[in-house]
Write a protein that holds these residues in place. Sequence first.
Motif, PDB file in Angstrom:
ATOM      1  N   ARG A  36       7.214   1.785  -3.905  1.00 51.95           N
ATOM      2  CA  ARG A  36       6.256   0.701  -3.708  1.00 51.95           C
ATOM      3  C   ARG A  36       4.988   1.194  -3.016  1.00 51.95           C
ATOM      4  O   ARG A  36       3.909   0.666  -3.262  1.00 51.95           O
ATOM      5  N   TYR A  37       5.114   2.239  -2.172  1.00 52.21           N
ATOM      6  CA  TYR A  37       3.907   2.801  -1.560  1.00 52.21           C
ATOM      7  C   TYR A  37       2.999   3.395  -2.630  1.00 52.21           C
ATOM      8  O   TYR A  37       1.790   3.180  -2.635  1.00 52.21           O
ATOM      9  N   ALA A  60       1.565   0.669  -4.794  1.00 49.41           N
ATOM     10  CA  ALA A  60       0.535  -0.093  -4.088  1.00 49.41           C
ATOM     11  C   ALA A  60      -0.759   0.709  -4.003  1.00 49.41           C
ATOM     12  O   ALA A  60      -1.854   0.174  -4.213  1.00 49.41           O
ATOM     13  N   ALA A  61      -0.638   2.001  -3.706  1.00 51.08           N
ATOM     14  CA  ALA A  61      -1.836   2.837  -3.593  1.00 51.08           C
ATOM     15  C   ALA A  61      -2.521   2.984  -4.947  1.00 51.08           C
ATOM     16  O   ALA A  61      -3.741   2.863  -5.057  1.00 51.08           O
ATOM     17  N   LEU A  97      -4.405  -0.067  -6.002  1.00 47.05           N
ATOM     18  CA  LEU A  97      -5.707  -0.283  -5.361  1.00 47.05           C
ATOM     19  C   LEU A  97      -6.798   0.553  -6.022  1.00 47.05           C
ATOM     20  O   LEU A  97      -7.957   0.504  -5.608  1.00 47.05           O
ATOM     21  N   GLY A  98      -6.419   1.337  -7.014  1.00 45.71           N
ATOM     22  CA  GLY A  98      -7.408   2.146  -7.710  1.00 45.71           C
ATOM     23  C   GLY A  98      -7.679   3.477  -7.031  1.00 45.71           C
ATOM     24  O   GLY A  98      -8.690   4.117  -7.307  1.00 45.71           O
ATOM     25  N   LEU A  99      -6.779   3.900  -6.125  1.00 42.53           N
ATOM     26  CA  LEU A  99      -6.995   5.194  -5.485  1.00 42.53           C
ATOM     27  C   LEU A  99      -6.670   6.303  -6.476  1.00 42.53           C
ATOM     28  O   LEU A  99      -5.638   6.261  -7.138  1.00 42.53           O
ATOM     29  N   ARG A 145      -6.483  11.205  -3.735  1.00 42.03           N
ATOM     30  CA  ARG A 145      -6.552  10.382  -2.535  1.00 42.03           C
ATOM     31  C   ARG A 145      -5.154   9.871  -2.148  1.00 42.03           C
ATOM     32  O   ARG A 145      -4.842   9.742  -0.966  1.00 42.03           O
ATOM     33  N   GLN A 201       3.156  11.131   5.083  1.00 41.29           N
ATOM     34  CA  GLN A 201       4.537  10.680   5.223  1.00 41.29           C
ATOM     35  C   GLN A 201       5.559  11.750   4.892  1.00 41.29           C
ATOM     36  O   GLN A 201       6.755  11.499   4.974  1.00 41.29           O
ATOM     37  N   PHE A 204       2.495  -7.318  -5.032  1.00 43.29           N
ATOM     38  CA  PHE A 204       3.889  -7.185  -5.435  1.00 43.29           C
ATOM     39  C   PHE A 204       4.777  -8.225  -4.751  1.00 43.29           C
ATOM     40  O   PHE A 204       4.368  -8.906  -3.816  1.00 43.29           O
ATOM     41  N   ALA A 233       3.887  -4.159   0.458  1.00 37.00           N
ATOM     42  CA  ALA A 233       3.963  -2.727   0.744  1.00 37.00           C
ATOM     43  C   ALA A 233       2.821  -2.360   1.682  1.00 37.00           C
ATOM     44  O   ALA A 233       1.763  -1.924   1.235  1.00 37.00           O
ATOM     45  N   VAL A 234       3.008  -2.602   2.989  1.00 35.91           N
ATOM     46  CA  VAL A 234       1.974  -2.181   3.935  1.00 35.91           C
ATOM     47  C   VAL A 234       2.236  -0.733   4.303  1.00 35.91           C
ATOM     48  O   VAL A 234       3.381  -0.292   4.359  1.00 35.91           O
ATOM     49  N   PHE A 235       1.162   0.018   4.502  1.00 35.21           N
ATOM     50  CA  PHE A 235       1.304   1.421   4.843  1.00 35.21           C
ATOM     51  C   PHE A 235       1.525   1.556   6.345  1.00 35.21           C
ATOM     52  O   PHE A 235       1.078   0.706   7.131  1.00 35.21           O
ATOM     53  N   PRO A 236       2.219   2.614   6.763  1.00 33.39           N
ATOM     54  CA  PRO A 236       2.502   2.781   8.184  1.00 33.39           C
ATOM     55  C   PRO A 236       1.258   3.202   8.967  1.00 33.39           C
ATOM     56  O   PRO A 236       1.184   4.301   9.485  1.00 33.39           O
ATOM     57  N   PHE A 277      -7.654   0.262   3.075  1.00 35.23           N
ATOM     58  CA  PHE A 277      -6.984   1.400   2.427  1.00 35.23           C
ATOM     59  C   PHE A 277      -7.583   1.715   1.063  1.00 35.23           C
ATOM     60  O   PHE A 277      -7.742   2.873   0.697  1.00 35.23           O
ATOM     61  N   GLY A 278      -7.889   0.681   0.300  1.00 38.93           N
ATOM     62  CA  GLY A 278      -8.466   0.909  -1.020  1.00 38.93           C
ATOM     63  C   GLY A 278      -9.984   0.906  -0.991  1.00 38.93           C
ATOM     64  O   GLY A 278     -10.638   1.603  -1.767  1.00 38.93           O
ATOM     65  N   ARG A 301     -12.165   1.741   1.560  1.00 37.68           N
ATOM     66  CA  ARG A 301     -12.857   2.847   2.233  1.00 37.68           C
ATOM     67  C   ARG A 301     -13.138   4.010   1.288  1.00 37.68           C
ATOM     68  O   ARG A 301     -14.286   4.470   1.216  1.00 37.68           O
ATOM     69  N   ARG A 307      -6.082  -6.610   1.406  1.00 41.30           N
ATOM     70  CA  ARG A 307      -6.345  -5.230   1.016  1.00 41.30           C
ATOM     71  C   ARG A 307      -6.858  -5.172  -0.424  1.00 41.30           C
ATOM     72  O   ARG A 307      -7.774  -4.422  -0.749  1.00 41.30           O
ATOM     73  N   THR A 308      -6.248  -6.004  -1.271  1.00 37.97           N
ATOM     74  CA  THR A 308      -6.702  -6.068  -2.656  1.00 37.97           C
ATOM     75  C   THR A 308      -8.085  -6.713  -2.748  1.00 37.97           C
ATOM     76  O   THR A 308      -8.963  -6.231  -3.459  1.00 37.97           O
TER      77      THR A 308
END
Lengths: 284, 248
Positions: A162-163, A166-167, A170-172, A176, A185, B93, B97-100, B109-110, B112, B162-163
């Motif tokens: 899911r990480y 999710a990343a 976001l279009g990364l 990146r 991580q 989702f 899913a939050v990042f640590p 996160f997206g 920047r 974030r989105t």
Amino acid sequence: MRRKSVHRLFVVATGLCAVAAVALLVLIVWSIASRGWAALSWSFFTGHMREVGADGGIFHNLIGTLILLATAAATSTPLALAIALVHGVYLRHHRLRRFVGLGLTILNGVPSILFGLFGMIVFVQWLGWGKSWLTGGLLLGLMILPTVSVSLIERIASLPDRYLEAAAGLGLPTSRIIRSVILPQSLGGLLTGSLLGLARAAGETAPIMFTATIFAGATIPQGIKESPVLSLPYHIFVLAQDSFDPAAGGRLWGAALVLLGLVLTLSLAALPARLRLHEEAHDT
Amino acid sequence: MTPDPILHIQSLGVTAGPRPLLRGVSLAVPEGSVFGLIGPSGVGKSTLLKCCNRLVDLTPALRVTGTLLFRGAPVFDRRLDVDALRTRIGILFQQPAVFPCSVLANVLFGARPLARVPRRELPALAEHALREAALWHEVKDRLDQPATRLSVGQQQRLCLARTLATDPEVILMDEPTSALDPQATEAIEHLILRLRGRRTVMLVTHNRAQARRVCDAVARFAVVDGAGTVVETGPAGTVTADAPETGG
């Protein structure tokens, strides 16, 4: 009734195995510590070897081993990062990933003396470096590469999907995602693997005895060609094999105790990161 | 004359190896609408969402056929910049899913790395996104704290913020409230209604009442001949009223 007694037998058998393993460790540590303890002193760590190892300290042996380990870490870290990222991110097909895994398994199975012979042929003779700390560090780095890579690969594989989703959502771009999600991580895996690998590399004699280390006469290397170092394992090897001087015996055990301490320190330093990984694995 | 749909899906099919997941899916999603996808589990609704922003690419075994147009341009074009597409079509989702890292770092996160706004304006962008996600008042004093300390409902709104910070035209939502309690669910539904008109939302939901509350139009999915497909499309009220409550 019978099932119960089988169970009890099993518990006793596993308990005995565990006790035997710990007892063996205690026996090794005790036999080295009891003989080597007397040799330890400040001057043993800071002094130069004298009288063919029968007197003086192991300063340059310790420094030499640390130089070899630092070079090994500097060699294995970028290679392991590249292998793990290719494996975990860029290789999409299962079969190719297995191919990389197989390669690492085979590399892990290569006897250390073959690394030594390989290094002698390629670096010492073909490149004409002679005996050099760099050759030893490179060989040790290649030798521990599977340990470091697999540790990192496992850590990356254990990242929750899911990480990554999710990343990516976001279009990364992939680069990146590697920088912001995967590496932060999984660096614990790199650290753990490196420390465990270095703990193994610290005690290896075979890869460095023809390529990087000599028994006496070397200090801190000034260049690459013909720049050997002293080292703890080779020092122990030579003293144990060739010395008839009883005074050298105490020094031998002293050096062995220092090497053991170094290896245990590296292994123990890896422990917190490993325990944390263990906890996380049981968290989800 | 109705304007062109923002997403136009024509006979889309997805297979996982020999197994068909979706077959013959055709949909037209009007711009600014909240478009619901309903139907039983395993019918391919989430897969369809992941087709829209090419997240299916992350699963190499999936093969997509047919056409999916975003503003008239084919999404499955080889030359398409997929990362740019995903900033225009965001996704939320089922599990947040939050990042640590900190709340602030999560919001940005997206945004920047996109570097659309100067660095000094990033805090303002974060505030704007958090306000749009109705989370600002709850987190404004703890932007530096780890996002993982927030409640699940707050984390889901953080993911939405974030989105939103990347300013997407379409937001895909994959059962965004199924992990939340009724209160947090209501908050998300409110947000969806507030986004309507300004952004297009594609919402997968199991909850028919939710579909009636927030969706303009709904497509009902069912398994036909071993693959998921759309069996009915129409205004939220009519489709959901006739459909059996437990489809399949």
